[in-house]
Design an enzyme around this catalytic site. Structure first.
Site, PDB file in Angstrom:
ATOM      1  N   LYS A 208      67.872   3.087  43.937  1.00 20.38           N
ATOM      2  CA  LYS A 208      67.273   4.431  43.873  1.00 20.38           C
ATOM      3  C   LYS A 208      65.994   4.530  44.692  1.00 20.38           C
ATOM      4  O   LYS A 208      65.357   3.535  45.023  1.00 20.38           O
ATOM      5  CB  LYS A 208      67.079   4.848  42.417  1.00 20.38           C
ATOM      6  CG  LYS A 208      68.420   5.233  41.807  1.00 20.38           C
ATOM      7  CD  LYS A 208      68.331   5.855  40.448  1.00 20.38           C
ATOM      8  CE  LYS A 208      69.740   6.296  40.024  1.00 20.38           C
ATOM      9  NZ  LYS A 208      69.800   6.685  38.606  1.00 20.38           N
ATOM     10  N   ARG A 248      74.148   0.189  35.247  1.00 22.96           N
ATOM     11  CA  ARG A 248      75.060   0.869  36.192  1.00 22.96           C
ATOM     12  C   ARG A 248      74.606   0.517  37.601  1.00 22.96           C
ATOM     13  O   ARG A 248      73.493   0.865  37.984  1.00 22.96           O
ATOM     14  CB  ARG A 248      74.999   2.379  35.931  1.00 22.96           C
ATOM     15  CG  ARG A 248      75.869   3.214  36.854  1.00 22.96           C
ATOM     16  CD  ARG A 248      75.702   4.703  36.534  1.00 22.96           C
ATOM     17  NE  ARG A 248      76.555   5.510  37.381  1.00 22.96           N
ATOM     18  CZ  ARG A 248      76.237   5.906  38.598  1.00 22.96           C
ATOM     19  NH1 ARG A 248      75.078   5.578  39.130  1.00 22.96           N
ATOM     20  NH2 ARG A 248      77.074   6.644  39.303  1.00 22.96           N
TER      21      ARG A 248
HETATM   22  N1  HH2 Z   1      72.675   7.821  38.467  1.00 18.49           N
HETATM   23  C1  HH2 Z   1      73.443   8.458  39.383  1.00 18.49           C
HETATM   24  C2  HH2 Z   1      74.681   9.003  39.021  1.00 18.49           C
HETATM   25  N2  HH2 Z   1      75.140   8.884  37.761  1.00 18.49           N
HETATM   26  N3  HH2 Z   1      74.877   8.071  35.561  1.00 18.49           N
HETATM   27  C3  HH2 Z   1      74.141   7.429  34.649  1.00 18.49           C
HETATM   28  N4  HH2 Z   1      74.601   7.278  33.398  1.00 18.49           N
HETATM   29  N5  HH2 Z   1      72.912   6.898  34.944  1.00 18.49           N
HETATM   30  C4  HH2 Z   1      72.374   7.010  36.189  1.00 18.49           C
HETATM   31  O1  HH2 Z   1      71.229   6.528  36.396  1.00 18.49           O
HETATM   32  C5  HH2 Z   1      73.128   7.692  37.194  1.00 18.49           C
HETATM   33  C6  HH2 Z   1      74.394   8.223  36.832  1.00 18.49           C
HETATM   34  C7  HH2 Z   1      72.977   8.539  40.799  1.00 18.49           C
HETATM   35  O2  HH2 Z   1      73.420   7.424  41.526  1.00 18.49           O
HETATM   36  P1  HH2 Z   1      74.716   7.377  42.469  1.00 18.49           P
HETATM   37  O3  HH2 Z   1      75.965   7.686  41.702  1.00 18.49           O
HETATM   38  O4  HH2 Z   1      74.722   6.081  43.175  1.00 18.49           O
HETATM   39  O5  HH2 Z   1      74.462   8.474  43.573  1.00 18.49           O
HETATM   40  P2  HH2 Z   1      74.990   9.950  43.760  1.00 18.49           P
HETATM   41  O6  HH2 Z   1      74.613  10.741  42.558  1.00 18.49           O
HETATM   42  O7  HH2 Z   1      74.295  10.417  45.015  1.00 18.49           O
HETATM   43  O8  HH2 Z   1      76.489   9.920  43.919  1.00 18.49           O
END
Ligand code: HH2
Length: 288
Positions: A208, A248
């Site tokens: 992040k 995660r």
């Molecule tokens: N962070 C993201 C998405 N979903 N779900 C949970 N439970 N906790 C988190 O911290 C979280 C989440 C954001 O990360 P990522 O999926 O890698 O990116 P994007 O939202 O750009 O697809």
């Protein structure tokens, strides 16, 4: 001290974004076949859960229509769910329902509002704290006490979900979702406040932006997402030591090693409970 078995480590949720625009892996797994291959790779690396998402939740992300999100997510969930526990990362009821019909058994909900779907479908639910929407969440977020406010909201939603019959409820502080760098650090430092609710805690720091800023060089330029593994691993390890039951992550193999290490590390008397103490195996049994 008896040796901890691999079964005693906390859970590792592998991130699988079937999107063109996720902040770290956007576009990498957008083709369904590539996504499924990536899912199998994470399974081989020890992922306990594969979290399939079809819409980015990064600040400023474009909202994806339901039909398109279904097209992205459902085939991948269907292909992977016979091989691993699958969660669906969505804020849309029809997508959650279709993913469950395709084999998902956990709804990962960054809006902390989909518990009625989880109750109806009889599946687990992750309630993540977020302030505002993807469009607005990083516009000067303010809290009097970020840890207490996050805990109170999550505890309230979790009580509603458990009251409605959701069989498994996780809470997540939502690192980076309507939080400044200092808010993120405070939530990590005082994670034991969330753990003390008695609800299982999941934490997502992987790659992040705050890690990029913390690691910035003398020129002030943030680290690229590809250079954030050390910070991702350090914060995941920290979260596990403070009692998170699941992390995660994008980098599954490295994080599984960290989780194994934490599972085998004796801790000082009086320290925060670890995931092992709080029966992660029970969570695993719920999953199977
Ligand atoms: N962070 C993201 C998405 N979903 N779900 C949970 N439970 N906790 C988190 O911290 C979280 C989440 C954001 O990360 P990522 O999926 O890698 O990116 P994007 O939202 O750009 O697809």
């Amino acid at each position: 001290m008896p040796e901890a078995s691999t079964e005693e480590r906390a859970l590792v949720m592998g991130i699988l974004n079937v999107t063109p625009d996720s902040f770290s892996d956007g576009g990498s797994w957008f083709e369904p076949d590539r996504a499924v291959r990536r899912g199998h790779e994470m399974i081989a690396q020890g992922a306990d859960i594969v979290d399939v998402g079809g819409e980015s939740s990064r600040p400023g992300a474009v909202v994806v229509p339901v039909d398109e999100e279904l097209r992205r997510v459902v085939p991948v969930v269907r292909a992977l769910s016979p091989h691993v526990r699958v969660s669906v990362d969505t804020v849309k009821e029809p997508v959650a329902e279709a993913a469950v019909a395709a084999g998902a058994t956990l709804v990962n909900d960054v809006s902390a509002s989909l518990w009625p779907v989880a109750a109806r479908c009889g599946v687990g639910w992750v309630a993540m704290h977020r302030r505002g929407t993807a469009a607005t969440m990083q516009d000067d977020p303010r809290y009097d006490d970020v840890v207490a406010e996050v805990r109170d909201l999550l505890a309230e939603r979790a009580a509603a979900a458990l009251g409605a019959g959701v069989p498994e409820v996780w809470i997540d502080p939502g690192i980076g979702f309507g939080k400044t760098l200092d808010h993120n650090l405070e939530l990590l430092a005082r994670l034991d406040v969330l753990v003390a609710t008695g609800l299982p805690v999941v934490v997502g720091t992987s790659r992040k932006a705050f890690l990029g800023r913390l690691g910035a060089g003398p020129d002030g330029e943030a680290l690229a997402t590809t250079d954030r593994l050390p910070g991702s691993l350090a914060t995941a390890t920290h979260a596990l030591l403070r009692g998170a039951g699941m992390v995660r992550v994008h980098d599954v193999a490295a994080t599984v090693q960290a989780a194994l290490l934490v599972g085998r590390t004796p801790r000082p008397v009086g320290d925060a409970p670890t995931a092992t103490d709080r029966g992660t195996r029970t969570d695993r049994e719920v999953a199977s």
